[in-house]
Write a protein that holds these residues in place. Structure first.
Motif, PDB file in Angstrom:
ATOM      1  N   PRO A   6       0.605  -1.186  -0.362  1.00 26.73           N
ATOM      2  CA  PRO A   6       0.451  -0.458  -0.350  1.00 26.73           C
ATOM      3  C   PRO A   6       0.761   1.278   0.181  1.00 26.73           C
ATOM      4  O   PRO A   6       0.295   2.580  -0.560  1.00 26.73           O
ATOM      5  CB  PRO A   6      -0.635  -0.210   1.179  1.00 26.73           C
ATOM      6  N   ALA A   7       2.521   1.255   0.460  1.00 27.37           N
ATOM      7  CA  ALA A   7       2.904   2.453   1.126  1.00 27.37           C
ATOM      8  C   ALA A   7       3.277   3.095  -0.716  1.00 27.37           C
ATOM      9  O   ALA A   7       3.401   3.926  -0.847  1.00 27.37           O
ATOM     10  CB  ALA A   7       4.318   2.100   1.706  1.00 27.37           C
ATOM     11  N   ASP A   8       3.667   1.871  -1.239  1.00 26.65           N
ATOM     12  CA  ASP A   8       4.421   2.465  -2.579  1.00 26.65           C
ATOM     13  C   ASP A   8       3.367   2.964  -3.288  1.00 26.65           C
ATOM     14  O   ASP A   8       3.085   3.193  -4.688  1.00 26.65           O
ATOM     15  CB  ASP A   8       5.245   0.756  -3.041  1.00 26.65           C
ATOM     16  N   PHE A   9       1.954   1.793  -3.880  1.00 28.73           N
ATOM     17  CA  PHE A   9       0.582   2.229  -3.854  1.00 28.73           C
ATOM     18  C   PHE A   9       0.929   4.003  -3.952  1.00 28.73           C
ATOM     19  O   PHE A   9       0.561   4.544  -4.845  1.00 28.73           O
ATOM     20  CB  PHE A   9      -0.515   1.438  -3.687  1.00 28.73           C
ATOM     21  N   LEU A  10       0.834   4.313  -2.641  1.00 28.72           N
ATOM     22  CA  LEU A  10       0.643   6.004  -2.406  1.00 28.72           C
ATOM     23  C   LEU A  10       1.334   6.886  -3.257  1.00 28.72           C
ATOM     24  O   LEU A  10       1.305   7.378  -2.990  1.00 28.72           O
ATOM     25  CB  LEU A  10       0.098   5.838  -1.190  1.00 28.72           C
ATOM     26  N   ALA A  11       2.581   6.471  -2.665  1.00 29.15           N
ATOM     27  CA  ALA A  11       3.582   7.010  -2.876  1.00 29.15           C
ATOM     28  C   ALA A  11       3.333   7.586  -4.798  1.00 29.15           C
ATOM     29  O   ALA A  11       3.851   8.852  -5.249  1.00 29.15           O
ATOM     30  CB  ALA A  11       4.841   6.469  -2.892  1.00 29.15           C
ATOM     31  N   ALA A  12       2.579   6.093  -5.868  1.00 25.71           N
ATOM     32  CA  ALA A  12       2.711   6.611  -7.053  1.00 25.71           C
ATOM     33  C   ALA A  12       1.198   6.853  -7.371  1.00 25.71           C
ATOM     34  O   ALA A  12       1.555   7.487  -8.069  1.00 25.71           O
ATOM     35  CB  ALA A  12       2.968   5.204  -7.885  1.00 25.71           C
ATOM     36  N   LEU A  13       0.231   7.535  -6.247  1.00 29.17           N
ATOM     37  CA  LEU A  13      -0.840   7.492  -7.015  1.00 29.17           C
ATOM     38  C   LEU A  13      -0.240   8.900  -7.416  1.00 29.17           C
ATOM     39  O   LEU A  13      -1.985   9.075  -8.267  1.00 29.17           O
ATOM     40  CB  LEU A  13      -1.299   7.510  -5.238  1.00 29.17           C
ATOM     41  N   PRO A  14      -0.281   9.950  -6.905  1.00 27.21           N
ATOM     42  CA  PRO A  14      -0.347  11.391  -7.260  1.00 27.21           C
ATOM     43  C   PRO A  14      -0.036  11.207  -8.757  1.00 27.21           C
ATOM     44  O   PRO A  14      -1.326  11.998  -9.525  1.00 27.21           O
ATOM     45  CB  PRO A  14       0.196  11.838  -5.924  1.00 27.21           C
TER      46      PRO A  14
END
Length: 305
Positions: A6-14
């Protein structure tokens, strides 16, 4: 890029949020469905815990299938109806075996032998390659299991894949699908052992909203992270709504949301109000004969882009 936390996904989300509309058309241009010839409850699909023991009523199944075709047409979509075949039990759920991106047909790698035979159909392959001029990406000969838009829910506006691992998709299959669809980002995660396909517990609606059942994911941070991608437009289903296939819905246009009559009856008033408040017009189609086999309305539609 494939991320698994989830952390990596949120980092790529913007970057993904800003990219909406940059990858492709958010909803299909046409639909392919397969008629109920040969349809029966598969004895092989023992990993599908949504299956019922009731016998299939063939006449009712054909009438309901016609109703689905009519409903898709009423939303302005051309519908390609492919005849089913005796011996292909679950061919009425073609989105697991066949999928498209513009000018390309993708064929999945299926877990069960009867579905492998379905994916091998020359008539469907020839229709897209010879008649429509599509290139072919055949995953059935690659390592891994990859049942296409069953385990892989795609935000077509962003090129974002949400892939749940189960007996119907593994890590090799996820990587194959990511490459075949040309996705910009895929978030890979584990589903609860009783879940067989992601599209029974998660739907992305025209790239601007999502529906999900939080308890169907092993890591509770996964649905929380997915909800961040659709801030303010995430509908969390309760157990009864999920069991009634409410997440197995599909935005057939940017405003028309289609779901089974079973799902619509199960929706709480607040859930229905949320979907309508986001600008979706809800269309319910009775497909309970097909739900006996453990799939619902979204599973019955292979999208053509």
């Amino acid at each position: 890029m494939i991320v698994t936390s989830p952390a990596d996904f949120l980092a790529a989300l913007p970057e993904q949020i800003e990219a909406r509309g940059a990858w492709g058309k958010p909803t299909m241009s046409a639909a392919m469905v397969v008629s109920p010839i040969g349809f029966r409850i598969s004895p092989e699909a023992v990993d599908n815990h949504y299956m019922q023991s009731s016998a299939i009523d063939p006449e009712r199944a054909f009438a309901q299938h016609h109703g689905l075709v009519r409903a898709l047409g009423a939303c302005g979509l051309p519908v390609l109806v492919v005849p089913g075949r005796d011996g292909l039990d679950d061919a009425v759920f073609p989105n697991n075996a066949f999928a498209t991106i513009p000018d390309r047909l993708i064929v999945g790698s299926m877990r069960h032998p009867v579905r492998r035979a379905e994916a091998a159909r020359d008539d469907v392959r020839d229709l897209f390659t010879w008649t429509f001029g599509h290139a072919l990406t055949d995953l059935s000969h690659k390592p891994g299991i990859s049942e296409l838009t069953g385990p892989l829910v795609i935000d077509r506006a962003r090129g974002l894949g949400l892939c749940g691992l189960s007996q119907r998709a593994d890590e090799f299959g996820c990587a194959s699908m990511h490459a075949a669809f040309g996705l910009r980002l895929t978030f890979r995660f584990a589903l609860q052992p009783r879940e067989y396909h992601t599209n029974v517990v998660l739907a992305v609606l025209a790239g601007r909203a999502c529906v999900l059942h939080p308890g169907s994911f092993v890591d509770p941070e996964v649905p929380a992270a997915i909800a961040r991608a659709y801030e303010g437009r995430t509908l969390e289903l309760d157990d009864a709504e999920k069991q009634a296939f409410a997440a197995n819905c599909i935005a057939v246009t940017e405003r028309d949301l289609m779901l089974s009559a079973t799902a619509l009856r199960a929706l709480r008033p607040a859930s229905r109000a949320a979907l309508e408040g986001w600008g979706f017009h809800l269309h319910a189609v009775e497909v309970d004969e097909f739900e006996k086999a453990g799939g619902s309305l979204r599973c019955m539609i292979a999208e053509i882009f």
